[in-house]
Design an enzyme around this catalytic site. Sequence first.
Site, PDB file in Angstrom:
ATOM      1  N   HIS A 201       0.842  -1.176   0.092  1.00 31.17           N
ATOM      2  CA  HIS A 201      -0.019   0.058   0.176  1.00 31.17           C
ATOM      3  C   HIS A 201       0.758   1.117   0.137  1.00 31.17           C
ATOM      4  O   HIS A 201       0.262   2.446  -0.019  1.00 31.17           O
ATOM      5  CB  HIS A 201      -0.933  -0.067   1.279  1.00 31.17           C
ATOM      6  CG  HIS A 201      -1.960   0.981   1.175  1.00 31.17           C
ATOM      7  ND1 HIS A 201      -2.212   1.851   2.204  1.00 31.17           N
ATOM      8  CD2 HIS A 201      -3.460   0.803   0.213  1.00 31.17           C
ATOM      9  CE1 HIS A 201      -3.359   2.564   1.572  1.00 31.17           C
ATOM     10  NE2 HIS A 201      -4.089   1.929   0.701  1.00 31.17           N
TER      11      HIS A 201
ATOM     12  N   LYS B 193       3.309   4.351  -1.043  1.00 31.04           N
ATOM     13  CA  LYS B 193       3.242   5.364  -2.342  1.00 31.04           C
ATOM     14  C   LYS B 193       4.640   6.295  -1.879  1.00 31.04           C
ATOM     15  O   LYS B 193       4.691   7.268  -1.426  1.00 31.04           O
ATOM     16  CB  LYS B 193       2.190   6.401  -2.186  1.00 31.04           C
ATOM     17  CG  LYS B 193       0.931   5.644  -2.817  1.00 31.04           C
ATOM     18  CD  LYS B 193      -0.015   5.211  -1.564  1.00 31.04           C
ATOM     19  CE  LYS B 193      -1.285   4.841  -1.694  1.00 31.04           C
ATOM     20  NZ  LYS B 193      -1.884   4.048  -0.672  1.00 31.04           N
TER      21      LYS B 193
ATOM     22  N   LYS C 198      -4.197  10.713   4.838  1.00 32.76           N
ATOM     23  CA  LYS C 198      -3.555   9.954   6.128  1.00 32.76           C
ATOM     24  C   LYS C 198      -2.686  10.972   6.525  1.00 32.76           C
ATOM     25  O   LYS C 198      -1.404  10.672   6.601  1.00 32.76           O
ATOM     26  CB  LYS C 198      -3.010   8.568   5.583  1.00 32.76           C
ATOM     27  CG  LYS C 198      -3.870   7.660   4.865  1.00 32.76           C
ATOM     28  CD  LYS C 198      -3.514   8.080   3.290  1.00 32.76           C
ATOM     29  CE  LYS C 198      -4.346   6.727   2.472  1.00 32.76           C
ATOM     30  NZ  LYS C 198      -5.689   6.486   2.670  1.00 32.76           N
TER      31      LYS C 198
ATOM     32  N   HIS D 127      -9.176  10.975   1.133  1.00 30.22           N
ATOM     33  CA  HIS D 127      -8.378   9.766   1.227  1.00 30.22           C
ATOM     34  C   HIS D 127      -7.046  10.068   1.763  1.00 30.22           C
ATOM     35  O   HIS D 127      -6.188   9.244   1.858  1.00 30.22           O
ATOM     36  CB  HIS D 127      -8.177   9.863  -0.382  1.00 30.22           C
ATOM     37  CG  HIS D 127      -7.414   8.390  -0.619  1.00 30.22           C
ATOM     38  ND1 HIS D 127      -5.977   8.097  -1.018  1.00 30.22           N
ATOM     39  CD2 HIS D 127      -7.838   7.321  -0.867  1.00 30.22           C
ATOM     40  CE1 HIS D 127      -5.618   6.902  -1.372  1.00 30.22           C
ATOM     41  NE2 HIS D 127      -6.757   6.342  -0.808  1.00 30.22           N
TER      42      HIS D 127
ATOM     43  N   ASP E  32      17.168   9.967  -8.061  1.00 33.07           N
ATOM     44  CA  ASP E  32      18.501  10.261  -7.850  1.00 33.07           C
ATOM     45  C   ASP E  32      19.212  10.033  -6.414  1.00 33.07           C
ATOM     46  O   ASP E  32      20.294  10.651  -6.137  1.00 33.07           O
ATOM     47  CB  ASP E  32      18.844  11.570  -8.460  1.00 33.07           C
ATOM     48  CG  ASP E  32      19.025  11.375 -10.177  1.00 33.07           C
ATOM     49  OD1 ASP E  32      18.949  10.330 -10.629  1.00 33.07           O
ATOM     50  OD2 ASP E  32      18.794  12.668 -10.706  1.00 33.07           O
TER      51      ASP E  32
ATOM     52  N   ASP F  73       0.388  19.249  18.505  1.00 25.52           N
ATOM     53  CA  ASP F  73       1.002  20.725  18.930  1.00 25.52           C
ATOM     54  C   ASP F  73       1.692  21.349  17.698  1.00 25.52           C
ATOM     55  O   ASP F  73       0.838  21.445  16.609  1.00 25.52           O
ATOM     56  CB  ASP F  73       1.914  20.515  20.020  1.00 25.52           C
ATOM     57  CG  ASP F  73       1.193  20.051  21.322  1.00 25.52           C
ATOM     58  OD1 ASP F  73       0.046  20.163  21.303  1.00 25.52           O
ATOM     59  OD2 ASP F  73       1.840  19.197  22.049  1.00 25.52           O
TER      60      ASP F  73
END
Length: 406
Positions: free
Chosen positions: A119, A121, A296, A294, A126, A301
């Site tokens: 899952h 991404k 996350k 979608h 480089d 603080d």
Amino acid sequence: MKQTTARNGVWRDGNRVRLLENGEEFFEAAFAAIEAAEREILLETFILFEDKVGLALHRRLVAAARRGVRVEVLVDGYGSPRFSPEFLSELSAAGVSFRSFDAHRPLLGVRLHVFRRMHRKLLAVDGRLAFAGGINFSADHLADFGPTAKQDYAVELQGPVAADIRDFVHASISSRGVGASWNPAPEAGAAAAGDARAMLLLRDNAGRSDAIEQEYRRAIRGARREALIANAYFFPGYGFLRELRHAARRGVAVSLIFQGEPDTQLALTAARSLYRHLVDAGVRIYEYCERPFHGKVALVDDDWCTVGSSNLDPLSLSLNLEANVFIRDAAFVGELRRKLQDLMTQHCQAVDPADVPPYSVLQSITRPLLFHCLRHFPDWAGWLPAHTPKTRLVAAPADADNGRTP
């Protein structure tokens, strides 16, 4: 340069970080980085579709490989189930190594590899520039997709943590997509590029099974004024919920943003089953109703936040392979706060505690049983043989013997 370890990750000083909102900002930055690549492009993504975004990525990867850049790609076999022969053959001819994770064939037309997904991404270019977050390479992350376009976030990174991401993705692609053998070096592997502290943390099914969750909980326990979590799929365990309730009861402003127009109705139903438990402790809940949420992301603080791929549900916390970047930088946290506060005030509906029904006597008995079944079902499903992790080379470079393929 001082480094601090935390649960299989290393806090690195000296990073430059930039928040990217939705596909418009993320794709522009990621494509520009790919076009400028000189040596290496390493990419992991859950979803890659042959739509206008996937084809735009395809063109850039092919062009990069043709000019001599090493290009390695890993997609998830469930999230990205099929590609046309033309799509794959062009990658192969250009010299791109293209793999699919857990690529089991359907049985009688039924896909068995529903759980234990890759899952993550992550994009590394480089060894100097990296991207992480929740945005896939698909057109549904663009506003012109329509009312079901997703609201999401990613981060662009430069400096020592970008080198960590590069080293991990290289190890992951070289070892069946798991990368469990990777461990961050005690010392930074790249020169400083900014002032932010950052750390890459992973969730796998080996030694890092709860690393991301534990970093969340540690931050919530230390919260002094504010904890703001915006997560698409929210159904964590009792320990996580307890941290949120305790924080709210000691005076921390705890706010949660969930999907109000979900892409999966079960996600909203599961989250709403927890509302009474949370609002009774003073937690404030908002439902984003503009389009599917979608993201996350979270902040605590003025000095802690995270952007990544991990939801706070049983799949992400128990089975999926996930990657989050944690950041300590007041300017970045402030920008993320402004984005989320705008979401809450302009596009969310606040949940009125008076409208959350109390638990009946029967629900007080059945809800804990249902909760535990839902929480542990992915663990039980993970015992199935069909979920033994593996990768399959679906587009082998035409010059595979020249060292392009690990």
